[in-house]
Design an enzyme around this catalytic site. Structure first.
Site, mmCIF file in Angstrom:
data_model
loop_
_atom_site.group_PDB
_atom_site.id
_atom_site.type_symbol
_atom_site.label_atom_id
_atom_site.label_comp_id
_atom_site.label_asym_id
_atom_site.label_seq_id
_atom_site.Cartn_x
_atom_site.Cartn_y
_atom_site.Cartn_z
ATOM 1 N N ASP A 193 34.062 15.599 76.071
ATOM 2 C CA ASP A 193 33.669 14.282 75.559
ATOM 3 C C ASP A 193 34.882 13.443 75.172
ATOM 4 O O ASP A 193 34.743 12.258 74.867
ATOM 5 C CB ASP A 193 32.701 14.416 74.378
ATOM 6 N N HIS A 194 36.076 14.040 75.217
ATOM 7 C CA HIS A 194 37.312 13.301 74.956
ATOM 8 C C HIS A 194 38.161 13.127 76.213
ATOM 9 O O HIS A 194 38.940 12.172 76.298
ATOM 10 C CB HIS A 194 38.142 14.020 73.884
ATOM 11 N N HIS A 254 42.433 16.682 72.310
ATOM 12 C CA HIS A 254 42.121 18.070 72.652
ATOM 13 C C HIS A 254 41.303 18.083 73.931
ATOM 14 O O HIS A 254 40.926 17.038 74.445
ATOM 15 C CB HIS A 254 41.388 18.772 71.507
ATOM 16 N N HIS A 311 38.234 19.054 74.883
ATOM 17 C CA HIS A 311 36.784 18.974 75.014
ATOM 18 C C HIS A 311 36.389 17.780 75.884
ATOM 19 O O HIS A 311 36.963 16.694 75.786
ATOM 20 C CB HIS A 311 36.124 18.896 73.639
#
Length: 292
Positions: free
Chosen positions: A99-100, A95, A97
């Site tokens: 932090d990914h 996804h 976000h």
């Protein structure tokens, strides 16, 4: 009205590594190696889990969720790729976000490979936009895209041929996932939980926290029960009269670290909007009241 009772998290009795003590790099199976990024926090838990997937001896791997754009993290991932004597054929994310996804395009340049993502913005002009049921083209490896919206609208999981499921932030190794309104949708999230449970995965590899192999189904049922519990708490609190989401959080999450209250408020807003669709709650400005 009876006080809602919190469900018991089955992981509390499992032999999982304590918070902060997960191995930074760990081979979880012949197909899966996890590298924990150096970005721990109260939201990312031990750090973002980056996965290197590939069949032994095939010379090809795919990276799932590269996480933060960190030289230290990239070095560890490169070490795993070198140990497998492999080439990175794709980078994929669960996804959008940050932090990914932060390192996705940087690493795409480093490894000279495309980025696969559910959103065109994240895949980029030379990448691949993923849909439910798509398969990643990796020699010696079965990877199916499973749409799991709810945590956010574009969330997907990755199902491997050996029975493992990479869950991203849909299911975490510790605690429960945030469903943050407006991008998060509780109704969609609950449907995705039920779909995940029906898949019957042998092990869940989450986006944060340790892998869950002892009884994945029990964790997914706990997640459903936890959402039902929070819903019941909201309804019970509103029985005393109209309240704002912030006031509901102060009541319901009084024993929770206040650092988590903003995330709790976002999830509470998602619960209120789900209850409004059900006709249980009426939203008025920044407040809510029961319709009955």
């Amino acid at each position: 009205m009876d006080e809602p009772r919190a469900p018991l998290d089955p992981r509390l009795t499992w032999d999982l590594p304590p918070f902060g003590e997960m191995p930074r790099t760990e081979e979880l199976s012949p197909l899966v190696t996890r590298i924990v990024a150096p970005n721990p926090s109260h939201m990312t838990l031990d750090g973002t889990n980056t996965y290197v997937l590939g069949g032994p001896g095939t010379g090809a791997v795919v990276i799932i969720d590269p996480g933060p754009d960190s030289a230290e993290h990239l070095e560890r991932v490169c070490g795993v790729v070198a140990d497998r004597d492999a080439e990175v054929v794709a980078i994929a994310v669960t996804h959008h976000h940050i932090d990914h996804t932060e390192a996705a395009h940087t690493w795409g340049g480093v490894f000279d490979c495309p980025v696969h993502a559910p959103r065109p913005e994240d895949a980029g002009p030379s990448g691949r936009v993923l849909d439910d049921g798509d398969r990643l083209d990796v020699p010696g490896l079965e990877v199916e895209v499973v749409a799991t919206p709810g945590h956010c609208h574009d969330h997907v999981a990755y199902r491997l041929g050996d029975g493992a499921l990479l869950t991203g932030d849909h299911v975490l190794g510790r605690g429960t996932s945030v469903v943050a309104h407006p991008d998060g949708d509780l109704t969609a999230y609950l449907a995705s939980l039920r779909r995940t449970l029906d898949l019957g995965a042998d092990v869940l590899h989450p986006g944060h926290g340790p892998s869950l192999a002892e009884d994945p189904g029990a964790v997914l049922r706990f997640y459903e029960e936890h959402r039902a519990y929070r819903r019941a708490q909201v309804v019970a609190a509103l029985a005393a009269g109209p309240m704002t989401p912030a006031a509901l959080v102060a009541t319901i999450y009084a024993d929770v670290d206040r650092m988590l209250w903003p995330a709790a408020e976002a999830s509470t807003r998602a619960t209120l909007h789900a209850l409004e669709r059900e006709g249980v709650v009426r939203l008025e400005g920044d407040g809510a009241r029961l319709t009955g």
